[in-house]
Design a protein around this motif. Structure first.
Motif, mmCIF file in Angstrom:
data_model
loop_
_atom_site.group_PDB
_atom_site.id
_atom_site.type_symbol
_atom_site.label_atom_id
_atom_site.label_comp_id
_atom_site.label_asym_id
_atom_site.label_seq_id
_atom_site.Cartn_x
_atom_site.Cartn_y
_atom_site.Cartn_z
ATOM 1 N N SER A 32 62.953 24.500 -9.333
ATOM 2 C CA SER A 32 64.065 25.412 -9.060
ATOM 3 C C SER A 32 65.207 25.200 -10.043
ATOM 4 O O SER A 32 65.840 26.167 -10.506
ATOM 5 C CB SER A 32 64.570 25.211 -7.629
ATOM 6 O OG SER A 32 63.545 25.462 -6.689
ATOM 7 N N ARG A 37 65.643 29.868 -8.658
ATOM 8 C CA ARG A 37 65.229 29.900 -7.254
ATOM 9 C C ARG A 37 63.950 30.697 -7.036
ATOM 10 O O ARG A 37 63.120 30.348 -6.200
ATOM 11 C CB ARG A 37 66.356 30.492 -6.398
ATOM 12 C CG ARG A 37 67.613 29.626 -6.347
ATOM 13 C CD ARG A 37 68.729 30.348 -5.616
ATOM 14 N NE ARG A 37 69.921 29.507 -5.519
ATOM 15 C CZ ARG A 37 71.077 29.918 -5.008
ATOM 16 N NH1 ARG A 37 71.192 31.169 -4.564
ATOM 17 N NH2 ARG A 37 72.112 29.104 -4.950
ATOM 18 N N LYS A 38 63.794 31.800 -7.789
ATOM 19 C CA LYS A 38 62.590 32.619 -7.633
ATOM 20 C C LYS A 38 61.342 31.786 -7.915
ATOM 21 O O LYS A 38 60.359 31.849 -7.171
ATOM 22 C CB LYS A 38 62.650 33.823 -8.576
ATOM 23 C CG LYS A 38 61.437 34.740 -8.447
ATOM 24 C CD LYS A 38 61.554 35.946 -9.374
ATOM 25 C CE LYS A 38 60.330 36.844 -9.263
ATOM 26 N NZ LYS A 38 60.421 38.031 -10.168
ATOM 27 N N PHE A 41 60.655 29.438 -4.991
ATOM 28 C CA PHE A 41 60.052 30.061 -3.815
ATOM 29 C C PHE A 41 58.592 30.445 -4.058
ATOM 30 O O PHE A 41 57.756 30.361 -3.153
ATOM 31 C CB PHE A 41 60.858 31.291 -3.390
ATOM 32 C CG PHE A 41 62.033 30.957 -2.521
ATOM 33 C CD1 PHE A 41 61.838 30.558 -1.204
ATOM 34 C CD2 PHE A 41 63.319 31.020 -3.011
ATOM 35 C CE1 PHE A 41 62.902 30.236 -0.390
ATOM 36 C CE2 PHE A 41 64.410 30.703 -2.206
ATOM 37 C CZ PHE A 41 64.199 30.307 -0.885
ATOM 38 N N ILE A 42 58.268 30.878 -5.274
ATOM 39 C CA ILE A 42 56.869 31.181 -5.585
ATOM 40 C C ILE A 42 56.034 29.910 -5.463
ATOM 41 O O ILE A 42 54.928 29.922 -4.902
ATOM 42 C CB ILE A 42 56.743 31.774 -7.003
ATOM 43 C CG1 ILE A 42 57.412 33.150 -7.060
ATOM 44 C CG2 ILE A 42 55.263 31.891 -7.407
ATOM 45 C CD1 ILE A 42 57.458 33.750 -8.452
ATOM 46 N N PRO A 111 54.624 33.644 -12.761
ATOM 47 C CA PRO A 111 54.532 33.586 -11.302
ATOM 48 C C PRO A 111 53.144 33.167 -10.809
ATOM 49 O O PRO A 111 53.025 32.395 -9.860
ATOM 50 C CB PRO A 111 54.859 35.026 -10.882
ATOM 51 C CG PRO A 111 55.795 35.504 -11.940
ATOM 52 C CD PRO A 111 55.248 34.910 -13.214
#
Length: 211
Positions: A32, A37-38, A41-42, A111
């Motif tokens: 992170s 943050r994205k 979370f992934i 991602p």
């Protein structure tokens, strides 16, 4: 159905465990901080799916073993006690590393790779399955109904608490790293707190008279 008071004890124990810094927290925080943050979370979704993988196998395994072998709980209990005491020793042994000693700058990943790495990190960690096997039997009793249902219930509760807590940590990752860096005494204290939690669980399991 597992009694409410047992579920509350399980929730408290699960919360203490997830708040104790470990490999998953370190990975999520460093990811992170370095990629946002994205990305955190992934990665967390991948870790959560790995938890679900272990929960499924452990749940079916506990059901098969506890229903087929009368003394299986004693074997699981003994193994669990030894494992929890080992974790307690690992937390405070001389020369042990701090919770972020292995943190490093990570390259940015796609991602798909973030999710896959989180998933594989969770699935390929045998300690997760061993933890479930040593922890769940303390709260499962055939007298409460289906062992499989009880195991899945505990697993989903633990996974939701872990996901929620780690999600909040991701949202404040930069603050978390600065706080740990500025509070070395707390870092040392948390090792003893972690050892105390593991030891307490080991003692509770050792004194349990069985199901």
């Amino acid at each position: 159905m597992i009694p409410i008071h047992q579920l509350l004890i399980f929730c408290l124990a699960s919360l203490i465990m997830v708040l104790t810094p470990g490999p998953n927290m370190i990975y999520l925080v460093t990811r992170s901080v370095t990629q946002g943050r994205k990305a955190g979370f992934i990665s967390l979704f991948g870790v959560a799916c790995g938890f679900l993988f272990h929960i499924t196998f452990v749940s079916f395994g506990l059901t098969a073993v506890l229903m087929a072998i009368p003394f299986a709980y004693t074997l699981l209990k003994t193994t669990g006690v030894l494992y929890l005491l080992f974790l307690a020793w690992q937390a405070v042994k001389p020369g042990g590393k701090g919770i972020f000693d292995n943190a490093r700058t990570l390259q940015h990943d796609t991602p798909a790779k973030l999710f896959t790495m989180g998933l594989l990190t969770s699935i390929l960690n045998p300690k997760i399955a061993v933890f479930y096997l040593s922890f769940f039997p303390q709260f499962i009793n055939p007298a409460y109904g289906s062992v499989l249902t009880q195991s899945f219930t505990l697993g989903i509760i633990q996974m939701m608490m872990s996901f929620t807590t780690n999600g909040l940590i991701i949202l404040s990752a930069s603050h978390v790293t600065r706080w740990f860096a500025g509070n070395p005494k707390w870092v040392r204290t948390q090792k003893w707190v972690m050892a105390g939690v593991f030891s307490s669980l080991a003692i509770k399991m050792a004194l349990d008279k069985g199901k």
